[in-house]
Design a protein around this motif. Structure first.
Motif, short mmCIF file in Angstrom:
data_model
loop_
_atom_site.label_atom_id
_atom_site.label_comp_id
_atom_site.label_asym_id
_atom_site.label_seq_id
_atom_site.Cartn_x
_atom_site.Cartn_y
_atom_site.Cartn_z
N UNK A 168 0.80 -1.22 0.00
CA UNK A 168 0.00 0.00 0.00
C UNK A 168 0.84 1.28 0.00
N UNK A 169 0.28 2.28 -0.66
CA UNK A 169 0.87 3.61 -0.61
C UNK A 169 0.89 4.05 0.86
N UNK A 170 2.06 4.42 1.35
CA UNK A 170 2.20 4.61 2.80
C UNK A 170 1.42 5.81 3.33
N UNK A 171 1.33 6.85 2.53
CA UNK A 171 0.55 8.01 2.99
C UNK A 171 -0.91 7.61 3.19
N UNK A 172 -1.45 6.89 2.21
CA UNK A 172 -2.86 6.52 2.30
C UNK A 172 -3.07 5.43 3.35
N UNK A 173 -2.07 4.58 3.51
CA UNK A 173 -2.17 3.53 4.53
C UNK A 173 -2.36 4.17 5.91
N UNK A 174 -1.62 5.25 6.18
CA UNK A 174 -1.76 5.92 7.47
C UNK A 174 -3.14 6.56 7.63
N UNK A 175 -3.68 7.06 6.52
CA UNK A 175 -5.02 7.64 6.58
C UNK A 175 -6.02 6.56 7.03
N UNK A 176 -5.83 5.35 6.49
CA UNK A 176 -6.73 4.24 6.81
C UNK A 176 -6.46 3.71 8.22
N UNK A 177 -5.18 3.40 8.49
CA UNK A 177 -4.83 2.71 9.75
C UNK A 177 -5.11 3.56 10.98
N UNK A 178 -5.10 4.89 10.81
CA UNK A 178 -5.29 5.76 11.98
C UNK A 178 -6.76 5.85 12.40
N UNK A 179 -7.68 5.31 11.59
CA UNK A 179 -9.10 5.54 11.90
C UNK A 179 -9.59 4.72 13.10
#
Ligand code: ADP
Ligand code: ASP
Ligand code: MG
Length: 417
Positions: free
Chosen positions: A61-72
């Motif tokens: 996964x794209x790491x920037x977007x992964x953080x958007x998802x994982x932080x929820x």
């Protein structure tokens, strides 16, 4: 009146029932007159589920977007916990990392906290409100959402405690303290009443997931008083009893400290070993191999270089298993550049470590460790030592066995004299 930061892990907020219990526990501390800041993790399993979703879309996964998802995951628990507190008659307010402004660098999925704006939290505390701050997440200088690495809510908790100069940071989890080793692997493991900060740093860095390594580093740097304790006891447990329970991470060895040579055994499952074979033995080789690995932001751990008689050398090191494929690809490129014969990798290894400040004043620990492992037919592939730890790399199939026999051989299940 004390100012306490309480961090609650995934299992501790794993169901709405448990969230209610957490709220009851916090209410108890508030009613006793203490100021409390709460830092929950996501509900247990949730961060894995979110990362799994991301991987279904993109295998890497794209790491920037992964953080958007994982932080929820944490956004859900702060809201639920704030509601549960209000339902208890306790004033509370939830905050994401970016609402507080937990500022980090931009290393997505393993960002480091650079600063915390604690003004809003202080205002809440002064007004009798319990701030409920999402763990694991922050925001970088460009406004991107970041996460702090797995287990990162511990670090959020300690960093907030440091920023607020809290009297104590309490890490509530599903065990009642730090044990001589993971009690899931060795049921005879014993809870330590205290452990030195130095030992805890080693235990965490060598794989004991009970505290994220960076949280221990933070506690050391800012002298945060840190305690690990259970969230699964009766939430109405007598407050004085609870305040003294668990394991305290101490900055100095005091006379009450247990006098064991070895304090604990840590292990890391998710390791991988890479070897560059037949490298010409000349200055600059280690740099030529490890430079590109470091540039890719891959943590290198144990390193061994063996010179052979023909002027070539074998160069081995370990990396986190998640970085194995990337590291192999880098080494393939490096191989031609340095003129090495071959690159081989093994991602089925693990690391077992014994930790104890008592090693400084005792000899023969390493040989006893090696003898214990050899008696079980466990082959040691790599060794590394420091003043207060010895680590070995072994085949992952021996992990449980190695930890159990060492625990027994060093009498860690017995209370030291
Ligand atoms: P949380 O979700 O509360 O952050 P973690 O799973 O991250 O909880 O950490 C707690 C777990 O750490 C325990 O359930 C235990 O299995 C594991 N653990 C590993 N080493 C130790 C140790 N030395 N002492 C206590 N727990 C340990
Ligand atoms: N929820 C995050 C994780 O699972 C952070 C934490 O639990 O500390 O890694
Ligand atoms: Mg954790």
């Amino acid at each position: 009146m004390a100012l306490i930061v309480q961090k609650y892990g995934g299992t501790s907020v794993g169901t709405t029932e448990r969230i209610r219990n957490v709220a009851r526990r916090i209410a108890k501390w508030r009613r006793a007159g203490h100021q409390v800041v709460v830092v929950p993790s996501a509900m247990s399993g949730e961060t894995n589920r979110l990362i799994g979703l991301a991987r279904e879309i993109q295998s890497e996964p794209d790491l920037r977007e992964l953080d958007v998802v994982a932080s929820t995951g944490e956004q859900v628990t702060i809201g639920l916990l704030a509601m549960a507190l209000k339902a208890q008659g306790i004033e509370a307010r939830s905050y994401t990392g970016w609402q507080v402004r937990v500022v980090t660098d931009s290393a997505f999925t393993k960002a480091r906290i650079q600063g915390i704006d604690e003004h809003r939290l202080r205002a809440d505390l002064a007004a009798g409100i319990v701030p409920v701050v999402a763990g694991f997440q922050g925001i970088d200088g460009d406004g991107n959402v970041t996460t702090l690495g797995r287990g990162g809510s511990d670090t959020s908790g300690v960093a907030l405690a440091a920023a607020l100069k809290a009297d104590e940071c309490q890490i509530f989890t599903d065990v009642d303290g730090v044990y001589t080793t993971d009690p899931r692997i060795v049921p005879e493991a014993r809870r330590l009443r205290q452990i030195t900060f130095e030992e805890m740093l080693e235990m965490a860095s060598l794989g004991s997931k009970v505290l994220q390594i960076r949280s221990v580093e933070f506690a050391g740097k800012y002298q945060v008083r840190l305690r690990v304790l259970s969230s699964l006891t009766d939430p109405d447990l007598d407050l004085d009893t609870e305040a003294k329970s668990g394991t305290l991470i101490t900055f100095e060895e005091d006379e009450h400290m247990e006098q064991a040579v070895i304090s604990g055994i840590a292990f890391a499952r998710d390791e991988a070993k890479l070897t560059v074979m037949g490298v010409p033995d000349r200055p600059g080789v280690a740099y030529a191999i490890l430079g590109p690995v470091a540039d890719a932001n891959i943590d290198v751990d144990m390193i061994i270089q063996n010179a052979s008689v023909d002027g070539s050398t074998d160069f081995s090191f370990t990396v986190p298993r998640g970085d194995f494929n990337r590291a192999m690809a880098i080494l393939e490129q490096v191989r031609t550049h340095v003129g090495a014969r071959a690159v081989v990798g093994d991602n089925r290894i693990c690391k077992v470590s014994m930790v104890g400040v008592g090693m400084r004043s005792h000899v023969g620990i390493a040989s006893r460790m090696f003898r214990t492992l050899s008696e079980e037919g466990i082959n040691i592939q790599m060794i590394s030592t420091s003043e207060i730890k010895i680590s070995v790399v072994v085949d992952e199939k021996y992990l449980e066995l190695a930890v159990r026999v060492l625990h027994r051989a060093f009498d860690l299940d017995q209370q030291p004299a």
